[in-house]
Design an enzyme around this catalytic site. Structure first.
Site, PDB file in Angstrom:
ATOM      1  N   GLU A   1     -12.401  -2.931   3.889  1.00  0.00           N
ATOM      2  CA  GLU A   1     -12.787  -2.419   5.213  1.00  0.00           C
ATOM      3  C   GLU A   1     -13.942  -1.421   5.201  1.00  0.00           C
ATOM      4  O   GLU A   1     -13.823  -0.313   5.733  1.00  0.00           O
ATOM      5  CB  GLU A   1     -11.575  -1.797   5.920  1.00  0.00           C
TER       6      GLU A   1
ATOM      7  N   GLU B   1       0.857  -1.194   0.000  1.00  0.00           N
ATOM      8  CA  GLU B   1       0.000   0.000   0.000  1.00  0.00           C
ATOM      9  C   GLU B   1       0.883   1.231   0.000  1.00  0.00           C
ATOM     10  O   GLU B   1       1.952   1.253   0.636  1.00  0.00           O
ATOM     11  CB  GLU B   1      -0.903   0.016   1.240  1.00  0.00           C
TER      12      GLU B   1
HETATM   13  O1  AHR Z   1      -2.270  -1.620   6.614  1.00  0.00           O
HETATM   14  C1  AHR Z   1      -2.673  -0.345   7.028  1.00  0.00           C
HETATM   15  C2  AHR Z   1      -4.177  -0.169   7.001  1.00  0.00           C
HETATM   16  O2  AHR Z   1      -4.781  -1.061   7.877  1.00  0.00           O
HETATM   17  C3  AHR Z   1      -4.838  -0.485   5.677  1.00  0.00           C
HETATM   18  O3  AHR Z   1      -4.833   0.600   4.838  1.00  0.00           O
HETATM   19  C4  AHR Z   1      -6.240  -0.819   6.075  1.00  0.00           C
HETATM   20  O4  AHR Z   1      -6.849  -1.706   5.187  1.00  0.00           O
HETATM   21  C5  AHR Z   1      -6.103  -1.330   7.472  1.00  0.00           C
HETATM   22  O5  AHR Z   1      -6.956  -0.686   8.332  1.00  0.00           O
END
Ligand code: AHR
Length: 632
Positions: free
Chosen positions: A364, A23
């Protein structure tokens, strides 16, 4: 006592059981994995991305040998294109002698631009000039003190149409504080955009490529899959696309923004509080997955804003457009080179399909019914056109309790093939939950453990994760994929900790959890050998340790966040007077808050230690986080 049955017939372990979740958090992309060395190369930084930003962030006007002028970032009809709207306008005064020039200096990321003696760096810039005889352009690489790191590059800008100019510099010394100066001589209006410096030595020498040390550390894990590009990054923000001058800059991650020539890609406000350039986009992610032998697993927004923001978009046209975008994504990844989106992939250098097999919709969302209603529409459309693609659902963070359970229920009822679940818990939790998947319904969806970590980057965390991973493997018939999260963190721009791989502008290192992941990922078995253990280990030494907790304070203002022990003793208290803060454990690093109208990164010492001494038994310590939401 441990009993092992070597001839037993345990479940088969998926080749891609272990993978990575990438990410763009903690500046994982710009200033990280994306090898571009110039920060804010297209002058698009904006206070919307972060209140401290301006179009000239990371740039300083500079005069060489008596040159003079003005430097201003503008968005007018002379722009390069509709997506890359701003550029730098230099009004050159024409003062000084033949070497005189006026321009700007870029300070890169962290302590500056890192260069190595003898290494080559590709410079490029888009420019135009109204000076009838052209404008001489000087490009200098120096250290922070102004000492030359390379022979200056001299280019000649001619004509008043945007044109790309290129050159190569070779560093004559090592430096971690490099500065890149671009300056024009003579008089007139010189316009610059996309000022870029790339190391030649990118991962696999790909153009527009990846920083080699980071990409190699990832490749060394031999990941079975690559989940990208997020996380909260994907789903959060406006789901609208690019719409003229007032286009929203806080868009959810939309893959079409990130492909095609880099100078035509948009930039966006990143969910994690900075500007993201999209120089590292979908093509590059697919290419990277292929290069490291990983199955690409993109996540697309489901039109329900997740990660605490919880808003469902109710616009049928918008939904239809996003569903079509997702179908187009499959075509971009897998379609023939003469299809509409497959031809863009071919133009970008990859005529062969990337062979995507899985695609996740959403991340999420805490509005189960709203999310699911939209998820099913995505899934039906994808399955109708591409039945071979596994559409991955999600259940969000297990900490969401009833929401998590409801999402699992909906996924089960709808016969979703694979469900992504997340958790970030204490090492103790990981030790105690080795049997989590023993009881998961074998008739229900398969599990994709898309995000997990025990909350710190110490040895005991990696040990607890290793213990837990034996439980994942034992349940390999139902747990088909698992990835630690987050993957990358630039030490100077941390929003979330712990992380797997840490770096600055010239070094990178794996955490102890990295070593655990590597051990498991590079030694994936074919089949589980049944075993049984009995007896409970008893600790003989007292333990002392920090307690890790985290909470969210995203789009709304929160006040008075406190951590208390079960008997009400306040272990930690903080006051988030306003803002879009994300308070992250274990030591407050990367926590953003608004103070006096400006974003500040709070200090890193907000850690409280719970001392557990003279107690040989494992015991549960209950801690609570309470937050009060401020009006408005
Ligand atoms: O990994 C960090 C964050 O944790 C991600 O963006 C999210 O999906 C989760 O809450």
């Amino acid at each position: 006592t441990l009993r092992v049955d070597p001839r037993g017939d345990g479940p088969e372990i998926a080749d891609h059981l272990y993978g990575i979740f990438y990410e763009d958090i903690n500046r994982a992309a710009d200033g990280g994995l994306y090898a571009e060395l110039v920060q804010n190369r297209s002058f698009e930084y904006d206070p919307v991305d972060h209140p401290s930003y301006t179009g000239l962030t990371a740039w300083t006007p500079v005069s060489l040998a008596g040159g003079a002028g003005t430097a201003e970032v503008v968005d007018d009809e002379h722009r390069m294109n509709e997506r890359n709207r701003r550029y730098l306008r230099l009004e050159l005064a024409g003062t000084g002698g033949t070497d005189a020039a006026f321009g700007v200096t870029n300070s890169g990321y962290n302590t500056g631009i890192a260069v190595r003696e003898g290494a080559g760096y590709d410079f490029s810039v888009w420019a135009r000039t109204d000076a009838p005889g052209g404008t001489p352009l000087t490009v200098r690489l120096t250290d922070a003190g102004g000492a030359a790191l390379a022979e200056p590059l001299r280019l000649e800008v001619t004509g008043d149409q945007w044109t790309r100019y290129t050159g190569t510099v070779t560093a004559e010394a090592d430096s971690t504080t490099g500065r890149l100066t671009v300056a024009g001589g003579g008089a007139g209006t010189l316009r610059l955009d996309m000022v870029s410096l790339f190391p030649r030595d990118t991962f696999m020498h790909r153009p527009n490529g990846l920083r080699r040390d980071l990409a190699e550390k990832i490749a060394d894990l031999e990941p079975g899959f690559l989940r990208f590009p997020g996380g909260c990054l994907v789903n959060t923000g406006s789901h609208y696309g690019y719409e003229g001058p007032d286009y929203p800059r806080a868009r959810s991650y939309q893959w079409k923004d990130t492909v095609g020539p880099v100078e035509e890609r948009a930039t966006n406000k990143n969910f994690w509080g900075y500007n993201q350039s999209y120089g590292l986009g979908y093509f590059e992610y697919f290419q990277f997955a292929e290069d490291i032998g990983a199955t690409p697993l993109p996540v697309v927004p489901a039109l329900v804003t997740g990660c605490g923001q919880n808003q469902a978009t109710d616009d049928p046209e918008l939904l239809a457009r996003h569903i079509q975008d997702t179908l187009d994504l499959v075509e971009f990844a897998n379609g023939p080179a003469d299809s509409e989106w497959g031809s863009l992939r071919a133009e970008m250098g990859h005529p062969e399909p990337f062979g995507m097999t899985h695609l996740a919709v959403g991340n999420e969302e805490n509005l189960p019914e709203e999310f699911f209603e939209r998820f099913v529409q995505f899934r039906d459309a994808i399955e109708a056109e591409y039945p071979e693609i596994v559409v991955v659902g999600n259940s969000g963070p297990s900490s969401a309790g009833a929401t998590f359970d409801r999402l699992w229920e909906l996924n089960r009822e709808a016969g979703v093939e694979m469900v992504d679940e997340h958790y970030y818990n204490s090492p103790q939790w990981f030790l105690e939950n080795n049997d989590r998947y023993d009881s998961y319904d074998r008739q229900g969806p398969e599990v994709f453990l898309g995000e997990y970590a025990s909350q710190d980057n110490r040895f005991r965390n990696s040990l607890a994760e290793a213990a837990f991973m034996t439980g994942l493997e034992r349940n390999a018939d139902i747990v088909r994929m698992a990835s630690y999260a987050p993957l990358l963190a630039n030490v100077d721009y941390v929003q979330w900790s712990p992380d797997l791989i840490w770096f600055d502008n010239h070094r990178s290192w794996g955490s102890t959890s990295y070593e655990t992941q590597k051990l498991f990922m590079t030694n994936v078995g074919d089949r589980v050998v049944p075993s049984e253990a009995s007896g409970t280990p008893v600790l003989t030494e007292p333990i002392t340790g920090a307690v890790g907790l985290s909470t969210w304070a995203t789009s709304a203002a929160y006040d008075d966040v406190r951590v208390t022990s079960a008997d009400g003793e306040v272990l930690f208290a903080d006051d988030f007077s306003a803002g879009d803060g994300h308070w992250s454990h274990p030591d407050g690093r990367g926590e953003w808050a608004v103070e006096d109208g400006a974003y500040v990164q709070r200090d890193t010492s907000a850690e409280d230690t719970l001392v557990v001494a003279g107690d040989p038994e494992w015991r549960d310590y209950d801690l609570e986080v309470t937050a009060t939401k401020l009006a408005g």
